[in-house]
Scaffold this motif. Structure first.
Motif, PDB file in Angstrom:
ATOM      1  N   TRP A  82     -18.521  21.496  52.047  1.00 44.46           N
ATOM      2  CA  TRP A  82     -18.113  20.770  50.844  1.00 44.46           C
ATOM      3  C   TRP A  82     -18.076  19.263  51.110  1.00 44.46           C
ATOM      4  O   TRP A  82     -18.527  18.472  50.279  1.00 44.46           O
ATOM      5  CB  TRP A  82     -16.736  21.242  50.375  1.00 44.46           C
ATOM      6  N   THR A  85     -21.670  18.030  51.046  1.00 38.62           N
ATOM      7  CA  THR A  85     -22.444  18.159  49.799  1.00 38.62           C
ATOM      8  C   THR A  85     -21.708  17.682  48.570  1.00 38.62           C
ATOM      9  O   THR A  85     -22.339  17.383  47.568  1.00 38.62           O
ATOM     10  CB  THR A  85     -22.822  19.630  49.570  1.00 38.62           C
ATOM     11  N   LEU A  87     -19.968  19.528  46.528  1.00 35.28           N
ATOM     12  CA  LEU A  87     -20.045  20.497  45.445  1.00 35.28           C
ATOM     13  C   LEU A  87     -18.733  20.421  44.667  1.00 35.28           C
ATOM     14  O   LEU A  87     -17.742  19.894  45.184  1.00 35.28           O
ATOM     15  CB  LEU A  87     -20.248  21.905  46.011  1.00 35.28           C
ATOM     16  N   THR A  92     -15.601  25.200  45.052  1.00 35.78           N
ATOM     17  CA  THR A  92     -15.466  25.338  46.507  1.00 35.78           C
ATOM     18  C   THR A  92     -14.172  26.073  46.837  1.00 35.78           C
ATOM     19  O   THR A  92     -14.144  26.892  47.755  1.00 35.78           O
ATOM     20  CB  THR A  92     -15.496  23.958  47.179  1.00 35.78           C
ATOM     21  N   VAL A 112     -23.583  29.429  46.973  1.00 32.78           N
ATOM     22  CA  VAL A 112     -23.624  28.184  47.751  1.00 32.78           C
ATOM     23  C   VAL A 112     -25.045  27.892  48.213  1.00 32.78           C
ATOM     24  O   VAL A 112     -25.529  26.754  48.089  1.00 32.78           O
ATOM     25  CB  VAL A 112     -22.650  28.257  48.952  1.00 32.78           C
ATOM     26  N   ARG A 115     -27.246  26.453  45.557  1.00 33.38           N
ATOM     27  CA  ARG A 115     -26.957  25.062  45.211  1.00 33.38           C
ATOM     28  C   ARG A 115     -27.313  24.086  46.317  1.00 33.38           C
ATOM     29  O   ARG A 115     -27.689  22.949  46.050  1.00 33.38           O
ATOM     30  CB  ARG A 115     -25.484  24.901  44.892  1.00 33.38           C
ATOM     31  N   VAL A 116     -27.171  24.499  47.575  1.00 32.90           N
ATOM     32  CA  VAL A 116     -27.360  23.570  48.690  1.00 32.90           C
ATOM     33  C   VAL A 116     -28.819  23.502  49.144  1.00 32.90           C
ATOM     34  O   VAL A 116     -29.280  22.443  49.556  1.00 32.90           O
ATOM     35  CB  VAL A 116     -26.423  23.949  49.865  1.00 32.90           C
TER      36      VAL A 116
END
Length: 132
Positions: A82, A85, A87, A92, A112, A115-116
């Motif tokens: 977190w 990134t 997010l 998270t 996750v 998104r990553v």
């Protein structure tokens, strides 16, 4: 975004390890409840049953302890990811809580990664030899 791929890999490994051990812990507790045949139901009596100890000696002590320690490492890796990134914080937090619900860490890991991974792909340099 430096070192994002290793952070994602660490998180994914911990999500799977935590999820597998939580499923084993859940199985252990369910077996303890099924094995309980006392005169009246009480959680104190249930936890005296062997559970998975019949199949795997020592599992009744090892699995809860391992899950507890791995969950702590899971939280650290989720927070590390977190911080790298950024997010959404609430999501998270839900990812961290997912490590306490059987099978949800697998769902959180997929969320996750979805998104990553684009963030990682955007940062990686394009190979000039691959261009036509």
């Amino acid at each position: 975004m430096k070192q994002l791929q290793p952070a994602l890999t660490r998180y994914r490994v911990m999500a799977w390890a935590t999820g597998v051990l939580l499923l084993l812990l859940t199985l252990h507790v369910v077996l303890q409840v099924v094995q309980f045949d006392g005169p009246s139901f009480s959680w104190a009596g249930v936890f005296e049953e062997p559970g998975l100890d019949d199949a795997v000696p020592g599992a009744g002590h090892v699995i809860p302890i391992l899950h507890g320690w791995l969950y702590l490492i899971y939280v650290v890796t989720a927070v590390d990811l977190w911080m790298r990134t950024r997010l959404p914080f609430v999501r998270t937090l839900l990812v961290v809580i997912a490590g306490t619900v059987p099978a949800m860490s697998f769902v959180a890991e997929r969320w996750v990664t979805k998104r990553v991974q684009p963030m990682i792909d955007a940062v990686q340099p394009v190979d000039a030899s691959a261009a036509p």
